[in-house]
Design a protein around this motif. Structure first.
Motif, mmCIF file in Angstrom:
data_model
loop_
_atom_site.group_PDB
_atom_site.id
_atom_site.type_symbol
_atom_site.label_atom_id
_atom_site.label_comp_id
_atom_site.label_asym_id
_atom_site.label_seq_id
_atom_site.Cartn_x
_atom_site.Cartn_y
_atom_site.Cartn_z
ATOM 1 N N LYS A 62 0.721 -25.899 30.008
ATOM 2 C CA LYS A 62 0.865 -26.596 29.115
ATOM 3 C C LYS A 62 -0.351 -27.745 28.691
ATOM 4 C CE LYS A 62 5.736 -26.759 28.878
ATOM 5 N NZ LYS A 62 7.019 -27.653 28.746
ATOM 6 N N ALA A 104 5.291 -29.257 20.083
ATOM 7 C CA ALA A 104 5.602 -29.345 21.160
ATOM 8 C C ALA A 104 6.276 -27.919 21.401
ATOM 9 C CB ALA A 104 6.771 -30.450 21.617
ATOM 10 N N TYR A 105 6.974 -27.347 20.779
ATOM 11 C CA TYR A 105 7.638 -25.934 20.733
ATOM 12 C C TYR A 105 6.339 -24.948 20.899
ATOM 13 C CZ TYR A 105 9.686 -21.496 19.146
ATOM 14 O OH TYR A 105 9.845 -20.200 19.274
ATOM 15 N N THR A 108 4.816 -24.971 24.445
ATOM 16 C CA THR A 108 5.623 -24.271 25.383
ATOM 17 C C THR A 108 5.379 -22.599 25.046
ATOM 18 O OG1 THR A 108 6.791 -26.331 25.670
ATOM 19 C CG2 THR A 108 7.719 -24.057 26.459
ATOM 20 N N ASN A 201 13.123 -29.596 20.406
ATOM 21 C CA ASN A 201 12.571 -30.299 21.628
ATOM 22 C C ASN A 201 13.266 -30.043 22.871
ATOM 23 O OD1 ASN A 201 11.051 -32.471 20.040
ATOM 24 N ND2 ASN A 201 12.713 -33.296 19.364
ATOM 25 N N ALA A 204 11.014 -26.871 23.886
ATOM 26 C CA ALA A 204 9.680 -27.495 23.989
ATOM 27 C C ALA A 204 9.671 -28.046 25.471
ATOM 28 C CB ALA A 204 9.320 -28.287 23.081
#
Length: 216
Positions: A62, A104-105, A108, A201, A204
């Protein structure tokens, strides 16, 4: 199979073209073709040089995505597109929360894809003259010995500062952004926008999953 192809397309593109071990160079964001090749190469080099850190903690992927890829992704544009019909009635706060969760998704999702890389190679199609284009397509071919080639198309938008950022990927003619918009539409309808943002979220925040090759 569709999900496997799309994940492979993302991961392999992000991991790159020439497999060179050159030091990081400044990314030319004014040329979408050069930018894509440079980002791919630098991500691959980072993947190689930081492999001990990845082996110790898979979530370090990440960090690589955050630092090497996200500066060149127009996640706000893509995120608002992915909201589909719900963007119109969403408040400014909801739109921003969705964009943040979508970013954020993506991190990941891309990190999961990077972890699936083995030894495939990328062939970039020749660059085309841009003229006054505001939206371009960069075509690449993923070559995996013993398997059919995967044809991939990246969509990039020119920004207000004349730089370019990627916002969508098509694998064998199927758009990730379009497929995610359709998927999200049903989930937002079922759970409501705020609950879906929370779901994004949570997704993620999951640890990076390293997928083993299935041979299919």
């Amino acid at each position: 199979m569709f999900k496997q192809v799309m994940t492979a397309a993302m991961g392999l593109m992000l991991l790159g073209a020439a497999h060179s071990a050159t030091a990081a160079v400044e990314v030319n964001t004014q040329d979408p073709y050069i930018m894509m090749e440079t980002v791919a190469n630098q991500t691959f080099n980072r993947f190689k040089s930081d492999k001990p850190k990845i082996d110790a903690d898979r979530n370090y992927l990440k960090v690589i995505v955050e630092e090497e890829l996200m500066p060149h992704v127009d996640y706000r544009y893509a995120g608002l597109k992915a909201m589909g019909r719900y963007v119109k009635d969403a408040s400014a706060e909801q739109r921003q929360a969705f964009v943040d969760a979508f970013r954020a998704y993506l991190i990941t999702t891309y990190a999961d894809a990077l972890g699936s890389y083995t030894d495939q190679t990328i062939e970039f199609a020749p660059a085309k003259q841009q003229d006054d284009a505001k939206d371009v397509r960069v075509y690449v071919k993923i070559v995996d010995p013993g398997r059919p080639d995967i044809n991939v198309e990246f969509r990039l938008r020119k920004q207000k500062d004349d730089s370019w950022k990627a916002y969508d990927l098509k694998a064998e003619g199927v758009s990730i952004l379009r497929s995610k918009t359709d998927e999200f539409d049903g989930l937002i309808r079922q759970h409501g926008l705020d609950q879906f943002i929370q779901m994004l979220n949570e997704k993620a925040a999951e640890s990076v999953q390293i997928k083993q090759e299935q041979g299919a």
